[in-house]
Write a protein that holds these residues in place. Sequence first.
Motif, PDB file in Angstrom:
ATOM      1  N   ARG A  42       0.824  -1.212   0.000  1.00 29.52           N
ATOM      2  CA  ARG A  42       0.000   0.000   0.000  1.00 29.52           C
ATOM      3  C   ARG A  42       0.865   1.273   0.000  1.00 29.52           C
ATOM      4  N   VAL A  43       2.110   1.133   0.484  1.00 30.76           N
ATOM      5  CA  VAL A  43       2.994   2.313   0.612  1.00 30.76           C
ATOM      6  C   VAL A  43       4.098   2.251  -0.435  1.00 30.76           C
ATOM      7  N   TYR A  44       4.708   1.060  -0.612  1.00 26.96           N
ATOM      8  CA  TYR A  44       5.863   0.918  -1.496  1.00 26.96           C
ATOM      9  C   TYR A  44       5.473   0.202  -2.761  1.00 26.96           C
ATOM     10  N   HIS A  45       6.360   0.380  -3.741  1.00 22.69           N
ATOM     11  CA  HIS A  45       6.177  -0.275  -5.018  1.00 22.69           C
ATOM     12  C   HIS A  45       6.608  -1.721  -4.904  1.00 22.69           C
ATOM     13  N   GLU A  46       6.093  -2.521  -5.769  1.00 21.90           N
ATOM     14  CA  GLU A  46       6.367  -3.964  -5.693  1.00 21.90           C
ATOM     15  C   GLU A  46       7.841  -4.269  -5.949  1.00 21.90           C
ATOM     16  N   SER A  47       8.524  -3.379  -6.654  1.00 20.86           N
ATOM     17  CA  SER A  47       9.934  -3.615  -6.966  1.00 20.86           C
ATOM     18  C   SER A  47      10.871  -2.996  -5.958  1.00 20.86           C
ATOM     19  N   SER A  48      10.289  -2.462  -4.899  1.00 24.76           N
ATOM     20  CA  SER A  48      11.139  -1.822  -3.882  1.00 24.76           C
ATOM     21  C   SER A  48      11.887  -2.870  -3.086  1.00 24.76           C
ATOM     22  N   ASP A  49      12.979  -2.419  -2.445  1.00 24.02           N
ATOM     23  CA  ASP A  49      13.818  -3.336  -1.674  1.00 24.02           C
ATOM     24  C   ASP A  49      13.042  -3.938  -0.493  1.00 24.02           C
ATOM     25  N   ARG A  50      12.219  -3.180   0.105  1.00 21.85           N
ATOM     26  CA  ARG A  50      11.491  -3.696   1.270  1.00 21.85           C
ATOM     27  C   ARG A  50      10.517  -4.784   0.868  1.00 21.85           C
ATOM     28  N   VAL A  51       9.850  -4.592  -0.264  1.00 18.24           N
ATOM     29  CA  VAL A  51       8.913  -5.600  -0.721  1.00 18.24           C
ATOM     30  C   VAL A  51       9.651  -6.860  -1.102  1.00 18.24           C
ATOM     31  N   ARG A  52      10.853  -6.660  -1.814  1.00 18.75           N
ATOM     32  CA  ARG A  52      11.612  -7.843  -2.188  1.00 18.75           C
ATOM     33  C   ARG A  52      12.117  -8.597  -0.967  1.00 18.75           C
ATOM     34  N   GLY A  53      12.453  -7.852   0.089  1.00 14.57           N
ATOM     35  CA  GLY A  53      12.908  -8.524   1.315  1.00 14.57           C
ATOM     36  C   GLY A  53      11.806  -9.384   1.925  1.00 14.57           C
ATOM     37  N   VAL A  54      10.603  -8.817   1.918  1.00 10.81           N
ATOM     38  CA  VAL A  54       9.482  -9.600   2.474  1.00 10.81           C
ATOM     39  C   VAL A  54       9.205 -10.818   1.610  1.00 10.81           C
ATOM     40  N   ASP A  55       9.332 -10.649   0.238  1.00 15.01           N
ATOM     41  CA  ASP A  55       9.108 -11.796  -0.650  1.00 15.01           C
ATOM     42  C   ASP A  55      10.119 -12.896  -0.401  1.00 15.01           C
ATOM     43  N   GLU A  56      11.364 -12.490  -0.134  1.00 13.79           N
ATOM     44  CA  GLU A  56      12.385 -13.500   0.150  1.00 13.79           C
ATOM     45  C   GLU A  56      12.052 -14.269   1.431  1.00 13.79           C
ATOM     46  N   GLN A  57      11.582 -13.524   2.441  1.00 15.20           N
ATOM     47  CA  GLN A  57      11.193 -14.196   3.692  1.00 15.20           C
ATOM     48  C   GLN A  57      10.010 -15.150   3.456  1.00 15.20           C
ATOM     49  N   ILE A  58       9.066 -14.680   2.619  1.00 17.47           N
ATOM     50  CA  ILE A  58       7.907 -15.538   2.324  1.00 17.47           C
ATOM     51  C   ILE A  58       8.347 -16.802   1.621  1.00 17.47           C
ATOM     52  N   ALA A  59       9.224 -16.637   0.611  1.00 11.49           N
ATOM     53  CA  ALA A  59       9.685 -17.803  -0.147  1.00 11.49           C
ATOM     54  C   ALA A  59      10.450 -18.763   0.749  1.00 11.49           C
ATOM     55  N   LYS A  60      11.314 -18.219   1.586  1.00  7.01           N
ATOM     56  CA  LYS A  60      12.092 -19.072   2.487  1.00  7.01           C
ATOM     57  C   LYS A  60      11.187 -19.797   3.486  1.00  7.01           C
ATOM     58  N   THR A  61      10.238 -19.037   4.036  1.00  8.24           N
ATOM     59  CA  THR A  61       9.312 -19.646   5.014  1.00  8.24           C
ATOM     60  C   THR A  61       8.443 -20.711   4.357  1.00  8.24           C
ATOM     61  N   TYR A  62       7.982 -20.446   3.115  1.00  6.12           N
ATOM     62  CA  TYR A  62       7.127 -21.416   2.422  1.00  6.12           C
ATOM     63  C   TYR A  62       7.893 -22.683   2.080  1.00  6.12           C
ATOM     64  N   GLU A  63       9.166 -22.480   1.677  1.00  3.90           N
ATOM     65  CA  GLU A  63       9.985 -23.654   1.365  1.00  3.90           C
ATOM     66  C   GLU A  63      10.196 -24.500   2.618  1.00  3.90           C
ATOM     67  N   THR A  64      10.429 -23.827   3.750  1.00  4.73           N
ATOM     68  CA  THR A  64      10.576 -24.566   5.014  1.00  4.73           C
ATOM     69  C   THR A  64       9.272 -25.297   5.355  1.00  4.73           C
ATOM     70  N   LEU A  65       8.132 -24.596   5.127  1.00  4.31           N
ATOM     71  CA  LEU A  65       6.833 -25.206   5.406  1.00  4.31           C
ATOM     72  C   LEU A  65       6.608 -26.443   4.532  1.00  4.31           C
ATOM     73  N   ARG A  66       6.958 -26.332   3.222  1.00  2.00           N
ATOM     74  CA  ARG A  66       6.789 -27.460   2.316  1.00  2.00           C
ATOM     75  C   ARG A  66       7.661 -28.632   2.756  1.00  2.00           C
ATOM     76  N   SER A  67       8.892 -28.311   3.225  1.00  2.00           N
ATOM     77  CA  SER A  67       9.776 -29.392   3.684  1.00  2.00           C
ATOM     78  C   SER A  67       9.167 -30.098   4.892  1.00  2.00           C
ATOM     79  N   GLU A  68       8.617 -29.315   5.813  1.00  2.00           N
ATOM     80  CA  GLU A  68       7.985 -29.913   7.002  1.00  2.00           C
ATOM     81  C   GLU A  68       6.760 -30.756   6.617  1.00  2.00           C
ATOM     82  N   VAL A  69       5.962 -30.222   5.662  1.00  2.00           N
ATOM     83  CA  VAL A  69       4.781 -30.963   5.233  1.00  2.00           C
ATOM     84  C   VAL A  69       5.185 -32.251   4.514  1.00  2.00           C
ATOM     85  N   ALA A  70       6.252 -32.166   3.691  1.00  2.00           N
ATOM     86  CA  ALA A  70       6.721 -33.363   2.992  1.00  2.00           C
ATOM     87  C   ALA A  70       7.204 -34.413   3.992  1.00  2.00           C
ATOM     88  N   ALA A  71       7.933 -33.938   5.030  1.00  2.00           N
ATOM     89  CA  ALA A  71       8.389 -34.883   6.060  1.00  2.00           C
ATOM     90  C   ALA A  71       7.203 -35.483   6.804  1.00  2.00           C
TER      91      ALA A  71
END
Length: 463
Positions: free
Chosen positions: A287-316
Amino acid sequence: MTRQTAIKTEDYIREVVTIFFAQKRIIQRTFLIIAVFAVAVALFWPPTYAVRGEILIKGKKLEKSPETLENTQIRMFELTRQDLASEIEIVESNDVIENTIRLLREKQLLYTDVDLTADTMPALVKNIRSRLEASIKQDSHIIETTFTSRDPNEAHVVLRHLLIEYVNWRNSVFNPGQAVTFYETQVERFSQALRKNEDALIALAEQYMSPDPAKEIDNNLAIKKDLEQSLDRERTEWTKKELYVDFLEDALDSPDMRLFSSIDNQSITLLGEKLQSLVIERGNILRVYHESSDRVRGVDEQIAKTYETLRSEVAAYAETMRNEADILGDTIAAMETRLRDLSARNVELHTYLVESQRIHREIDLIRHSYETFSKRLEEARIQTSSDANALFSISIISWPFVSWEPVFPQPRLIIPLGLFVAMLTGLSLGFLREYFDHTFKKPEDGPKFAGLTTLFTIPRWKG
């Protein structure tokens, strides 16, 4: 009314007389044929003579029961109709008749020109037995024996020697000394049969490894029932796990992001909540920053990392569930194998049970026979040590005698009976022939049956 009845009766008598004279030839011929035959039988048929003898059977000895040898019970033996029937069977037995034939041959009285072999003896015995009759006199203990033959002397000789052989044979049958030997043999035979069947039961128990098949079958059925209930529960649980694992694998293969909030696992639940928070945070930042901003990309990286960890846990977690489903499958297979083994074992035990029941029935029958012959053996031993040697005594109260009047044919009976039968048969045939003869025989028959007027009649002319 009385006159009408008298007229009707007169008509009937006239009808009968008319029929009699109309059919007199067949009546006369039938009467003559049967009458001549009856007279010929009465006068010329070879006569058959009967020789009779009488045997008195009466209770004699005191029967001693060996149930308690120390305190022997004593009671008078009562003669029954069954005992008399047994005596008749002895009189008419093949052994007695055979011995009679041999005795007659030895004394050169009869059968001197016949070879007494195994082939000829049955026919001779059958011939004598067919002419021998023994019966119980009414309201008495007397057996009357009758032997018929066309030769009265032969009948007398045969029946006399047959009664002698009956007495000898009966004494040999009821001889206590022989009875002891006989009962000892039977007791030993049944004892061996009991041991043989008991050994067979032991062999069956060793073969099937079960001392009580009926009880084991009941236990196996109870176990089988519990196993079937457990198997149903395990199959239901295995189906649920298989479907759940398939659902998780489909969710992992899906390109869409899943939070897997339905999984009851703490780490997966925490990772899902964290991923959900990051997604919400990203929305707020957009709502405040553009999608290509560094802050948004940082949050996307955290989301991707967290989701990958979640998928690994679900697979296990899915792999763990798959292993549990495989364990359940192995358990189900083992339970099915156990059920098949129990069913096969029950079939074996049922076979064992049927065979053992058959052997038990044989044992019961043999044991009953063994106990019966054991008692009879004790009775025979007691009888051997006492004065008495028979349950009842026999006496020939009337030795065979010849009645020179033949029993067949008897002219005084056959001739009147033959004449009566001849008359009755002749009349019957005459009336039957008249009944089936539908021709007109009297002038009145035309108007009566055809409704035509009789003009005149012509008498039968015999030239």
